[in-house]
Design a protein around this motif. Structure first.
Motif, PDB file in Angstrom:
ATOM      1  N   VAL A   7       0.853  -1.194   0.000  1.00  0.00           N
ATOM      2  CA  VAL A   7       0.000   0.000   0.000  1.00  0.00           C
ATOM      3  C   VAL A   7       0.888   1.244   0.000  1.00  0.00           C
ATOM      4  O   VAL A   7       1.739   1.413   0.873  1.00  0.00           O
ATOM      5  N   ASP A   9       0.528   5.382  -0.070  1.00  0.00           N
ATOM      6  CA  ASP A   9      -0.379   6.528   0.050  1.00  0.00           C
ATOM      7  C   ASP A   9       0.255   7.686  -0.723  1.00  0.00           C
ATOM      8  O   ASP A   9       1.244   8.273  -0.285  1.00  0.00           O
ATOM      9  N   TYR A  79      -3.000   1.915   9.226  1.00  0.00           N
ATOM     10  CA  TYR A  79      -3.606   1.438   7.977  1.00  0.00           C
ATOM     11  C   TYR A  79      -2.667   0.550   7.159  1.00  0.00           C
ATOM     12  O   TYR A  79      -2.929   0.312   5.984  1.00  0.00           O
ATOM     13  N   ILE A  81       0.292   1.017   5.807  1.00  0.00           N
ATOM     14  CA  ILE A  81       0.778   1.691   4.603  1.00  0.00           C
ATOM     15  C   ILE A  81       2.295   1.530   4.526  1.00  0.00           C
ATOM     16  O   ILE A  81       3.002   1.771   5.515  1.00  0.00           O
ATOM     17  N   PHE A 312      -3.765   5.080  -5.246  1.00  0.00           N
ATOM     18  CA  PHE A 312      -4.493   5.354  -4.015  1.00  0.00           C
ATOM     19  C   PHE A 312      -3.833   6.473  -3.205  1.00  0.00           C
ATOM     20  O   PHE A 312      -2.607   6.582  -3.135  1.00  0.00           O
ATOM     21  N   THR A 314      -4.719   9.083   0.564  1.00  0.00           N
ATOM     22  CA  THR A 314      -5.652   9.393   1.667  1.00  0.00           C
ATOM     23  C   THR A 314      -5.902  10.886   1.829  1.00  0.00           C
ATOM     24  O   THR A 314      -6.922  11.294   2.352  1.00  0.00           O
ATOM     25  N   PRO A 324      -8.096   3.918   3.704  1.00  0.00           N
ATOM     26  CA  PRO A 324      -7.622   2.879   2.774  1.00  0.00           C
ATOM     27  C   PRO A 324      -8.440   1.600   2.829  1.00  0.00           C
ATOM     28  O   PRO A 324      -8.480   0.847   1.863  1.00  0.00           O
ATOM     29  N   LYS A 336      -7.083  -3.812  -8.087  1.00  0.00           N
ATOM     30  CA  LYS A 336      -6.945  -3.241  -6.749  1.00  0.00           C
ATOM     31  C   LYS A 336      -5.478  -3.226  -6.293  1.00  0.00           C
ATOM     32  O   LYS A 336      -5.020  -2.240  -5.700  1.00  0.00           O
ATOM     33  N   ARG A 337      -4.751  -4.304  -6.570  1.00  0.00           N
ATOM     34  CA  ARG A 337      -3.323  -4.330  -6.219  1.00  0.00           C
ATOM     35  C   ARG A 337      -2.569  -3.198  -6.906  1.00  0.00           C
ATOM     36  O   ARG A 337      -1.697  -2.555  -6.312  1.00  0.00           O
ATOM     37  N   MET A 340      -3.790   0.230  -5.302  1.00  0.00           N
ATOM     38  CA  MET A 340      -3.382   0.429  -3.903  1.00  0.00           C
ATOM     39  C   MET A 340      -1.875   0.641  -3.756  1.00  0.00           C
ATOM     40  O   MET A 340      -1.445   1.255  -2.777  1.00  0.00           O
ATOM     41  N   GLY A 341      -1.087   0.151  -4.711  1.00  0.00           N
ATOM     42  CA  GLY A 341       0.342   0.320  -4.493  1.00  0.00           C
ATOM     43  C   GLY A 341       1.268   0.046  -5.659  1.00  0.00           C
ATOM     44  O   GLY A 341       2.280   0.730  -5.813  1.00  0.00           O
TER      45      GLY A 341
END
Lengths: 362, 362
Positions: A7, A9, A79, A81, A312, A314, A324, A336-337, A340-341
């Motif tokens: 993840v 951010d 979260y 991250i 992604f 925040t 998240p 999604k993978r 998210m990162g």
């Protein structure tokens, strides 16, 4: 047991406990002005909800986002991250005096490197520039790019000129030379020396102003592409932070349709405008749009190839923080993978959990 | 044998063979200024493709769109169009002198009624107003609404103020009182007394300028809703002509999301912002977006309820004319009937082929 997805951010805001925190990094000649004026570009609109989450005030005082250790605990650990991309000082380009603005940006970067990037390898910094003196900004990019924990260049999206225009090209040349993306961040629109926030003057209230910020992003991306910036600097990546997502299909389609009839006026373009977007433009997710039917956002994601360009974020510690664990709609696991990162890991060349460098898929 | 669906062309541009055509309708005091300045608001950008379709030049001379009989033949008969909504003189609000602009708008309306609306019942007119003198504009709306063939009020989308602001409310009050929608049309952005076409200054070329026109529409609709115009004038309908469609889902979602947190600043709103759009806002179709996958446009249509608010238009005789037989993507038959004509029949209260009045479904 499979490893938890990485993840990143991609939009976190750090700040100072007080203005005096910058003084050790700033030449003496600017101290009085800094203590009286700071970044400048005072707010025009009253939000009614404050700027920050109330629970983001550090345990030992200071404003939200002003303490590295508290941020590690309150955001990154809570979260799960792996990395936070730190963006701050962003409105400095809206200060009327370019010498002051350039000096403050430079001091800000040294402060970022010393106070934040040394605090944890999970923090990565954006190089703050004053874009009203593009040659000085290019020198600052060269200077700070020597720090491997600086992963992009940041500037405000508020501007009296569109970002594709030649005035700004030295910035892109320097960013490309150093392998760094250039990012814009909203919030300065109507502040400092920037013009009115819309092409029809000033919105009346904060809600109305906030709703319409993405139109400036549409104008800048349109300008970057039509002016041929991505032909001139083919290695350049552009990150549109916190400006929404759902308007991108429309912009791509409208540009492509007009290009069919009008391409003789932009002979430097070798491909359709939307293809430059697909190769060079990234968007961060917060504030993610929330249609009644989450399927609609997924349709938009598919129209723009979100697995390649949505990252992604925040917006910690701001009031409209996206959690998240809850913000994104259901979507295919692989997408999604990426969101998210993985896309951010590639774009910012971040090392994985075992220290290996991500390899850009593109 | 089922009857062919009604077709309404919701954006057609008529003009004059020469400036002197207006003189019989214009007070003598303005004649010299009219012959030297006309509508004013000269173009800023060179399109490279001209403004009009080359085949739209009437057989007996004059500019494209300047001859009612030729237009009937070349547009309405050729494409089996039942009604054409005529929009012209639109940039008059960008003239610096409001007295001149108001006088020209008034003369223009008398010319429209005499030369065009008497030529065929298939022509329906838009009442031209100068919106920099809203009280005078309101009087002009009252005056011209007496002509049943005038079906809406038209003004340019280029403006130094957002259209939800109180300055413009007398216009909406008059339009609502007379049961007429208020429409905006783009093209004046950056011309005359209007500000720069984006919130970051001037695009560089016509292509870039044309691509980004919809951002002004987003700003005006956002303003109209946040300022409570549709609560103050619940009978008012707003028509966004020629400004694209694909950006509307994003705007609705962003407004609704922000409204959740910030609604205390707009206590006059009784519903979510998107609900005002669904009840009060209409869009014309040309230039219709053309994604590689036509299904994507259909998804956008479904997100916004296109059967209630998208109205087909050609933009005849302009260069980017959309052909009624080819422009729209495949879509469900019922939606197509609505888009091609039924929604416009209701909004403009046009009589059907057997003379009956459409009944508004809403």
């Amino acid at each position: 047991m499979s490893e938890k997805p990485i993840v990143v951010d991609s939009d976190v805001h750090n700040g100072m406990k007080s203005l005096s925190e910058l003084l050790p990094f700033l030449p003496r000649v600017w101290h009085d002005q800094w203590l009286e004026m700071g970044i400048g570009a005072a707010r025009v609109y009253y939000s009614g909800v404050g700027g920050a989450m109330k629970d983001a005030v550090p345990d030992n005082g200071g404003g939200p986002g002003s303490d590295p250790d508290f941020m590690l605990k309150h955001l990154l650990e809570q979260y799960h991250i792996d990395y936070a991309i730190l963006n701050s000082g962003i409105e400095i380009s809206l200060y009327p005096d370019p010498d002051y603005a350039t000096a403050v940006a430079s001091a800000w970067n040294d402060w970022m490197a010393e106070v934040w990037l040394k605090a944890s390898p999970k923090f990565r910094g954006s190089i703050l520039i004053n874009n009203t003196d593009p040659l000085a900004a290019a020198r600052e990019i060269d200077r700070m790019a020597a720090n491997p924990n600086m992963v992009q260049v940041i500037m405000t999206s508020a501007s009296s000129m569109l970002y594709g225009q030649r005035f700004f090209h030295p910035i892109y040349e320097a960013a490309e030379r150093n392998g760094l993306p250039v990012a814009v961040h909203p919030g300065g629109e109507g502040r400092g020396i920037s013009p009115a926030p819309t092409n029809a003057g000033y919105p009346t209230r904060y809600l109305e102003w906030h709703n319409i910020l993405p139109t400036g992003y549409m104008a800048h991306i349109n300008s970057l592409i039509c002016e041929g910036v991505f032909e001139k600097f083919p290695g350049l990546k552009f990150v549109a932070i916190e400006g929404g997502i759902g308007w991108l299909p429309h912009l791509m389609w409208r540009m492509d349709k007009n290009y069919k009839a009008l391409r003789s006026s932009v002979p430097w373009l070798k491909r359709r405008p939307s293809e430059y977007i697909r190769e060079h433009v990234y968007l961060t997710s917060q504030p993610i749009e929330e249609p009644d039917d989450p399927q609609h956002l997924l349709q938009i994601f598919q129209m723009i190839g979100a697995d390649k360009r949505v990252m992604f974020s925040t917006d910690y510690p701001h009031w409209d923080f996206d959690n998240p664990l809850m913000a994104l709609p259901p979507m295919p696991k692989e997408m999604k993978r990426r969101v998210m990162g993985e896309t951010a890991m590639e774009l910012y060349r971040l090392p994985g959990r075992n220290g290996e460098q991500a390899v850009t898929a593109q």
